[in-house]
Design a protein around this motif. Structure first.
Motif, mmCIF file in Angstrom:
data_model
loop_
_atom_site.group_PDB
_atom_site.id
_atom_site.type_symbol
_atom_site.label_atom_id
_atom_site.label_comp_id
_atom_site.label_asym_id
_atom_site.label_seq_id
_atom_site.Cartn_x
_atom_site.Cartn_y
_atom_site.Cartn_z
ATOM 1 N N GLU A 1 42.991 48.340 56.556
ATOM 2 C CA GLU A 1 43.505 47.448 56.136
ATOM 3 C C GLU A 1 45.095 47.791 55.902
ATOM 4 N N GLU B 1 50.833 47.405 36.746
ATOM 5 C CA GLU B 1 51.129 45.542 37.302
ATOM 6 C C GLU B 1 52.003 45.800 35.766
ATOM 7 N N PRO C 1 54.105 48.599 52.275
ATOM 8 C CA PRO C 1 52.977 47.537 51.434
ATOM 9 C C PRO C 1 53.008 48.102 50.184
ATOM 10 N N LEU D 1 50.755 47.493 46.111
ATOM 11 C CA LEU D 1 48.769 46.905 45.783
ATOM 12 C C LEU D 1 49.663 47.181 44.386
ATOM 13 N N ARG E 1 55.627 39.637 46.693
ATOM 14 C CA ARG E 1 55.381 39.204 47.224
ATOM 15 C C ARG E 1 53.725 40.453 47.410
ATOM 16 N N LEU F 1 50.388 42.760 46.477
ATOM 17 C CA LEU F 1 48.942 42.115 46.603
ATOM 18 C C LEU F 1 47.898 42.977 45.060
ATOM 19 N N ASN F 2 47.876 42.199 44.863
ATOM 20 C CA ASN F 2 46.260 42.309 43.809
ATOM 21 C C ASN F 2 45.002 42.667 43.701
ATOM 22 N N ILE G 1 41.166 41.456 46.456
ATOM 23 C CA ILE G 1 40.883 41.858 47.714
ATOM 24 C C ILE G 1 39.731 43.030 47.991
#
Length: 280
Positions: A64, A116, A129, A131, A147, A149-150, A154
């Motif tokens: 990914e 987070e 990116p 995450l 924007r 991602l968690n 995924i």
């Protein structure tokens, strides 16, 4: 160092050799137990479950995010998934770069993985990116991630088998201005195991910050390579130390400098199995 298939309780000349063998060898034996004393949380993963998470995360990195041998992935996470992420990077031949709040972020990262709660503490270039590792043990984000991602949304969908294992061609970990190759980290793991007599019957408690060379050795590489269990404690509370050592059947404890004095002042060894306590 030894790498022959039948050699037990030994470190390896490649992290991938250990990753491929230990999951099958130890299966449902508990490997990683994570405590966050600030949140009063406990999470436990067996060798099999840990290996599954590592494979899925490595597939995320490669399939990914397009990461490959020699690439850099940034990490800022005091989180139970941090050792999974570190192991997945090494499995894919990727260098882990520990990000520090307020410090410049390398512009050539393939991706950045950030707790987070620390997303506002760091500036990541817009082309990288990002995450998030959710604070909630079930992976539920406590905020609007925008924007970002968690990772917990995924990773479960990724493949259970990772087939692109590769050795890092250079550094495996860069933290606090210190860089270390996988060979150097494995040598440290062998030295720690020799010093403590670490073996597959042991449970090692590490109070060290995982995202450092010494922390990664004590909290991941040494116990994983030698078939031991590891108890990682975030925000170690000295008042809870001896009860935790007893509850988790800890035999070896490796702490940050100064932590041993704090835990000795907070209580005493009351019937635990602890035989080695290091804080140097």
């Amino acid at each position: 160092m030894h790498s022959e298939p039948g050699y037990r309780n030994s470190t390896f000349d490649s992290f991938n050799i250990a990753a491929e063998r230990q999951t099958g060898r130890y299966g449902d034996k508990p490997f990683l137990t994570w405590y966050d004393d600030h949140r009063d949380e406990r999470i436990e993963l067996s060798y099999r479950t840990f290996g599954n998470w590592v494979a899925k995360t490595a597939n995320l990195l490669v399939d990914e995010l397009g990461a490959g041998p020699g690439d850099w992935v940034g990490v800022l996470a005091d989180h139970w998934q941090a050792p999974v992420l570190v192991a997945a990077c090494w499995h894919a031949g990727v260098c882990v770069v520990v990000l520090e709040p307020g410090q410049p972020v390398p512009p050539d990262l393939v991706a950045a993985f950030v707790h987070e709660e620390r997303l506002d503490d760091i500036g990541v270039p817009g082309n990288v990116p990002v995450l998030a590792l959710a604070a909630d043990p079930l992976g539920r984000a406590a905020r609007d991630l925008g924007r970002v991602l968690n990772i917990s949304g995924i990773v479960p969908s990724m493949g259970d088998v990772f087939t692109d294992a590769a050795a890092p061609p250079g550094d495996a970990l860069i933290a606090g201005g210190e860089s270390a190759t996988m060979e150097q980290l494995l040598q440290r793991a062998a030295a720690l195991a020799a010093r403590t007599g670490l073996g597959e019957d042991d449970r090692l408690l590490s109070g060290r910050r995982l995202l450092t060379a010494d922390g990664a050795v004590a909290g991941l590489l040494a116990p994983f390579a030698y078939g031991a269990g590891v108890v990682l404690v975030s925000g170690l509370d000295p008042a809870r130390f001896w009860k935790r050592v007893a509850d988790e059947r800890v035999t070896v404890a490796v702490l940050e400098p100064g932590q041993a004095a704090a835990v000795l002042d907070a209580g005493s060894d009351t019937g635990s199995r602890l035989r080695v306590l290091l804080d140097d």
